[in-house]
Scaffold this motif. Structure first.
Motif, PDB file in Angstrom:
ATOM      1  N   ALA A 195       0.866  -1.182   0.000  1.00 50.64           N
ATOM      2  CA  ALA A 195       0.000   0.000   0.000  1.00 50.64           C
ATOM      3  C   ALA A 195       0.900   1.228   0.000  1.00 50.64           C
ATOM      4  O   ALA A 195       1.939   1.251   0.646  1.00 50.64           O
ATOM      5  CB  ALA A 195      -0.915   0.018   1.226  1.00 50.64           C
ATOM      6  N   ALA A 196       0.467   2.253  -0.754  1.00 53.08           N
ATOM      7  CA  ALA A 196       1.253   3.481  -0.836  1.00 53.08           C
ATOM      8  C   ALA A 196       0.312   4.676  -0.964  1.00 53.08           C
ATOM      9  O   ALA A 196      -0.798   4.564  -1.489  1.00 53.08           O
ATOM     10  CB  ALA A 196       2.194   3.436  -2.034  1.00 53.08           C
ATOM     11  N   HIS A 197       0.797   5.816  -0.484  1.00 53.49           N
ATOM     12  CA  HIS A 197       0.039   7.059  -0.548  1.00 53.49           C
ATOM     13  C   HIS A 197       1.021   8.201  -0.761  1.00 53.49           C
ATOM     14  O   HIS A 197       2.010   8.317  -0.039  1.00 53.49           O
ATOM     15  CB  HIS A 197      -0.758   7.267   0.738  1.00 53.49           C
ATOM     16  CG  HIS A 197      -1.663   8.455   0.693  1.00 53.49           C
ATOM     17  ND1 HIS A 197      -2.188   8.993   1.825  1.00 53.49           N
ATOM     18  CD2 HIS A 197      -2.121   9.207  -0.328  1.00 53.49           C
ATOM     19  CE1 HIS A 197      -2.957  10.029   1.503  1.00 53.49           C
ATOM     20  NE2 HIS A 197      -2.922  10.174   0.206  1.00 53.49           N
ATOM     21  N   VAL A 198       0.751   9.033  -1.754  1.00 54.49           N
ATOM     22  CA  VAL A 198       1.571  10.212  -2.041  1.00 54.49           C
ATOM     23  C   VAL A 198       0.649  11.414  -2.068  1.00 54.49           C
ATOM     24  O   VAL A 198      -0.420  11.381  -2.670  1.00 54.49           O
ATOM     25  CB  VAL A 198       2.289  10.074  -3.406  1.00 54.49           C
ATOM     26  CG1 VAL A 198       3.108  11.320  -3.704  1.00 54.49           C
ATOM     27  CG2 VAL A 198       3.148   8.834  -3.437  1.00 54.49           C
ATOM     28  N   SER A 199       1.070  12.492  -1.408  1.00 52.81           N
ATOM     29  CA  SER A 199       0.285  13.721  -1.444  1.00 52.81           C
ATOM     30  C   SER A 199       1.225  14.916  -1.386  1.00 52.81           C
ATOM     31  O   SER A 199       2.389  14.803  -0.974  1.00 52.81           O
ATOM     32  CB  SER A 199      -0.719  13.770  -0.281  1.00 52.81           C
ATOM     33  OG  SER A 199      -0.039  13.716   0.961  1.00 52.81           O
ATOM     34  N   LEU A 200       0.719  16.062  -1.803  1.00 50.83           N
ATOM     35  CA  LEU A 200       1.472  17.312  -1.757  1.00 50.83           C
ATOM     36  C   LEU A 200       0.772  18.292  -0.834  1.00 50.83           C
ATOM     37  O   LEU A 200      -0.455  18.400  -0.853  1.00 50.83           O
ATOM     38  CB  LEU A 200       1.584  17.924  -3.152  1.00 50.83           C
ATOM     39  CG  LEU A 200       2.387  17.131  -4.169  1.00 50.83           C
ATOM     40  CD1 LEU A 200       2.209  17.726  -5.560  1.00 50.83           C
ATOM     41  CD2 LEU A 200       3.844  17.093  -3.783  1.00 50.83           C
ATOM     42  N   MET A 201       1.551  18.991  -0.045  1.00 58.39           N
ATOM     43  CA  MET A 201       0.984  20.001   0.828  1.00 58.39           C
ATOM     44  C   MET A 201       0.685  21.252  -0.021  1.00 58.39           C
ATOM     45  O   MET A 201       1.309  21.478  -1.049  1.00 58.39           O
ATOM     46  CB  MET A 201       1.951  20.308   1.966  1.00 58.39           C
ATOM     47  CG  MET A 201       2.161  19.087   2.850  1.00 58.39           C
ATOM     48  SD  MET A 201       3.250  19.374   4.251  1.00 58.39           S
ATOM     49  CE  MET A 201       2.230  20.438   5.242  1.00 58.39           C
ATOM     50  N   GLY A 202      -0.270  22.030   0.456  1.00 56.53           N
ATOM     51  CA  GLY A 202      -0.723  23.214  -0.283  1.00 56.53           C
ATOM     52  C   GLY A 202       0.322  24.275  -0.434  1.00 56.53           C
ATOM     53  O   GLY A 202       1.405  24.254   0.035  1.00 56.53           O
TER      54      GLY A 202
END
Length: 125
Positions: free
Chosen positions: A118-125
């Motif tokens: 499982a993987a999750h990538v996100s960018l902060m605002g």
């Protein structure tokens, strides 16, 4: 349960760094290899929601190899026993001031070794 067994931690860290090198050079074959080939594997990206290895593999095949260079800012790898680990890192892409976050769950899969489940990538605002 033993946390951060030195041998297990070294194995997972090596695989995480192998993943990082493949990611930043767009080595799709290694990226595909390091994800568990299962319909249960998940990858939630900055712009996509992928369920199952086939969707993840299709995403990788169609992704541009441009703009992938990045600097890891802080990485925390924790092993739980000898067959499960989490790898979390923050990063910054070249030419951007935004901070990204990446979380991966790794499992030792019989007959294939360490794989991202499982993987999750996100960018902060």
């Amino acid at each position: 349960m033993i946390l951060n067994d030195p041998a297990t931690l070294a194995e997972v860290t090596a695989q995480f760094m192998r993943y990082e090198a493949a990611l930043t050079t767009n080595d799709v074959a290694v990226l595909d290899e390091l994800f568990w080939d299962s319909p249960l594997t998940l990858r939630y990206g900055a712009t996509e929601i992928l369920h199952g290895y086939d969707e993840i593999k299709a995403f990788r095949a169609g992704r541009s190899g441009q703009g992938l260079k990045r600097t890891l800012l802080r990485t925390v790898i924790t092993t739980y026993g000898t067959d499960f680990a989490t790898c979390n890192t923050t990063f910054q892409r070249e030419g951007s001031d935004r901070i990204g976050r990446q979380s991966q769950s790794w499992a030792r899969i019989p007959d294939v070794g360490w794989r991202v489940v499982a993987a999750h990538v996100s960018l902060m605002g």
